[in-house]
Design a protein around this motif. Sequence first.
Motif, PDB file in Angstrom:
ATOM      1  N   GLU A 170       0.852  -1.194   0.000  1.00  0.00           N
ATOM      2  CA  GLU A 170       0.000   0.000   0.000  1.00  0.00           C
ATOM      3  C   GLU A 170       0.881   1.236   0.000  1.00  0.00           C
ATOM      4  O   GLU A 170       2.026   1.202   0.435  1.00  0.00           O
ATOM      5  CB  GLU A 170      -0.931   0.003   1.204  1.00  0.00           C
ATOM      6  N   ARG A 171       0.317   2.322  -0.517  1.00  0.00           N
ATOM      7  CA  ARG A 171       1.044   3.593  -0.533  1.00  0.00           C
ATOM      8  C   ARG A 171       0.043   4.732  -0.668  1.00  0.00           C
ATOM      9  O   ARG A 171      -0.923   4.628  -1.424  1.00  0.00           O
ATOM     10  CB  ARG A 171       2.033   3.627  -1.688  1.00  0.00           C
ATOM     11  N   ARG A 172       0.320   5.816   0.038  1.00  0.00           N
ATOM     12  CA  ARG A 172      -0.483   7.045  -0.067  1.00  0.00           C
ATOM     13  C   ARG A 172       0.295   8.064  -0.869  1.00  0.00           C
ATOM     14  O   ARG A 172       1.513   8.159  -0.770  1.00  0.00           O
ATOM     15  CB  ARG A 172      -0.752   7.631   1.308  1.00  0.00           C
ATOM     16  N   PHE A 173      -0.436   8.865  -1.655  1.00  0.00           N
ATOM     17  CA  PHE A 173       0.173   9.917  -2.457  1.00  0.00           C
ATOM     18  C   PHE A 173      -0.336  11.280  -2.001  1.00  0.00           C
ATOM     19  O   PHE A 173      -1.426  11.385  -1.427  1.00  0.00           O
ATOM     20  CB  PHE A 173      -0.140   9.696  -3.941  1.00  0.00           C
ATOM     21  N   GLY A 174       0.437  12.303  -2.319  1.00  0.00           N
ATOM     22  CA  GLY A 174       0.108  13.658  -1.893  1.00  0.00           C
ATOM     23  C   GLY A 174      -1.237  14.162  -2.389  1.00  0.00           C
ATOM     24  O   GLY A 174      -1.863  14.994  -1.743  1.00  0.00           O
ATOM     25  N   ASN A 175      -1.715  13.660  -3.532  1.00  0.00           N
ATOM     26  CA  ASN A 175      -2.992  14.126  -4.071  1.00  0.00           C
ATOM     27  C   ASN A 175      -4.190  13.388  -3.483  1.00  0.00           C
ATOM     28  O   ASN A 175      -5.320  13.603  -3.897  1.00  0.00           O
ATOM     29  CB  ASN A 175      -3.004  14.018  -5.599  1.00  0.00           C
ATOM     30  N   GLY A 176      -3.945  12.492  -2.517  1.00  0.00           N
ATOM     31  CA  GLY A 176      -5.028  11.750  -1.883  1.00  0.00           C
ATOM     32  C   GLY A 176      -5.286  10.383  -2.484  1.00  0.00           C
ATOM     33  O   GLY A 176      -6.074   9.599  -1.948  1.00  0.00           O
ATOM     34  N   THR A 177      -4.635  10.068  -3.582  1.00  0.00           N
ATOM     35  CA  THR A 177      -4.762   8.741  -4.177  1.00  0.00           C
ATOM     36  C   THR A 177      -4.085   7.721  -3.268  1.00  0.00           C
ATOM     37  O   THR A 177      -3.054   8.011  -2.660  1.00  0.00           O
ATOM     38  CB  THR A 177      -4.112   8.707  -5.580  1.00  0.00           C
ATOM     39  N   VAL A 178      -4.679   6.541  -3.180  1.00  0.00           N
ATOM     40  CA  VAL A 178      -4.124   5.455  -2.390  1.00  0.00           C
ATOM     41  C   VAL A 178      -3.937   4.248  -3.306  1.00  0.00           C
ATOM     42  O   VAL A 178      -4.843   3.869  -4.044  1.00  0.00           O
ATOM     43  CB  VAL A 178      -5.035   5.077  -1.209  1.00  0.00           C
ATOM     44  N   TYR A 179      -2.741   3.648  -3.253  1.00  0.00           N
ATOM     45  CA  TYR A 179      -2.428   2.437  -4.013  1.00  0.00           C
ATOM     46  C   TYR A 179      -2.576   1.254  -3.075  1.00  0.00           C
ATOM     47  O   TYR A 179      -2.046   1.244  -1.962  1.00  0.00           O
ATOM     48  CB  TYR A 179      -0.988   2.516  -4.535  1.00  0.00           C
ATOM     49  N   LEU A 180      -3.317   0.249  -3.538  1.00  0.00           N
ATOM     50  CA  LEU A 180      -3.495  -0.987  -2.799  1.00  0.00           C
ATOM     51  C   LEU A 180      -3.179  -2.156  -3.724  1.00  0.00           C
ATOM     52  O   LEU A 180      -3.732  -2.245  -4.822  1.00  0.00           O
ATOM     53  CB  LEU A 180      -4.941  -1.123  -2.300  1.00  0.00           C
ATOM     54  N   CYS A 181      -2.284  -3.014  -3.302  1.00  0.00           N
ATOM     55  CA  CYS A 181      -1.901  -4.178  -4.080  1.00  0.00           C
ATOM     56  C   CYS A 181      -2.354  -5.435  -3.327  1.00  0.00           C
ATOM     57  O   CYS A 181      -2.051  -5.590  -2.144  1.00  0.00           O
ATOM     58  CB  CYS A 181      -0.388  -4.203  -4.288  1.00  0.00           C
ATOM     59  N   TYR A 182      -3.069  -6.303  -4.024  1.00  0.00           N
ATOM     60  CA  TYR A 182      -3.579  -7.531  -3.442  1.00  0.00           C
ATOM     61  C   TYR A 182      -3.169  -8.743  -4.253  1.00  0.00           C
ATOM     62  O   TYR A 182      -3.051  -8.669  -5.481  1.00  0.00           O
ATOM     63  CB  TYR A 182      -5.114  -7.506  -3.404  1.00  0.00           C
ATOM     64  N   HIS A 183      -2.986  -9.869  -3.557  1.00  0.00           N
ATOM     65  CA  HIS A 183      -2.760 -11.163  -4.185  1.00  0.00           C
ATOM     66  C   HIS A 183      -3.921 -12.075  -3.771  1.00  0.00           C
ATOM     67  O   HIS A 183      -4.462 -11.902  -2.671  1.00  0.00           O
ATOM     68  CB  HIS A 183      -1.452 -11.790  -3.732  1.00  0.00           C
ATOM     69  N   PRO A 184      -4.261 -13.043  -4.597  1.00  0.00           N
ATOM     70  CA  PRO A 184      -5.289 -14.020  -4.149  1.00  0.00           C
ATOM     71  C   PRO A 184      -4.831 -14.688  -2.858  1.00  0.00           C
ATOM     72  O   PRO A 184      -3.667 -15.067  -2.718  1.00  0.00           O
ATOM     73  CB  PRO A 184      -5.356 -15.017  -5.308  1.00  0.00           C
ATOM     74  N   ALA A 185      -5.757 -14.821  -1.938  1.00  0.00           N
ATOM     75  CA  ALA A 185      -5.439 -15.424  -0.624  1.00  0.00           C
ATOM     76  C   ALA A 185      -5.415 -16.942  -0.727  1.00  0.00           C
ATOM     77  O   ALA A 185      -6.022 -17.538  -1.552  1.00  0.00           O
ATOM     78  CB  ALA A 185      -6.457 -14.978   0.418  1.00  0.00           C
TER      79      ALA A 185
END
Length: 185
Positions: A170-185
């Motif tokens: 996961e990562r937050r950006f200055g413009n408010g966008t959030v990156y979420l990376c998922y793998h199948p559990a």
Amino acid sequence: MARLIYSAIMSLDGYIADADGNIEWAAPDEEVHAFVNELERPVGTYLYGRGMYETMRYWEIAHTLPGQSAVSLDFARIWQAADKIVYSTTLPAADTARTRVERDFDPDQVRKLKETAGRDLTVGGPHLAAQAIAAGLVDEYQLFLVPAVVGGGTRALPDRVRLDLALADERRFGNGTVYLCYHPA
């Protein structure tokens, strides 16, 4: 074996385009775009539906247009260096380099491509991605949540598919966008 990655920029309510087909609200700023470039750099093949291909083929000529940022020029190089497969029953021919058109999405062919590819693949476009997701082909979900609610439109993830996922990054950006990376559990 190469991974098949689904990457999407979406609103908080889960849409990649609003009800009018508008995606301007989702345009990444320089910080997000530079991060996307790093995610895309190892990709060897893009799998596209027709709509996503028509959006992305801009990158074939982006480097020739004035006023491009260094981040945009970098992405153009990354995109141009990759192979593209467009799944369409209506597109007569591709007009970009390193691109071929396939009439039907065949999950078995994509499995074989994953087994033989030397670099990762991405699937772009929610309708094509829905087929890949339903077939159990997607190994990673890279979701960029934009701080916007658009109220309807084209959904990023398919209906009637159940997925259990594990958060990988996961990562937050200055413009408010959030990156979420998922793998199948």
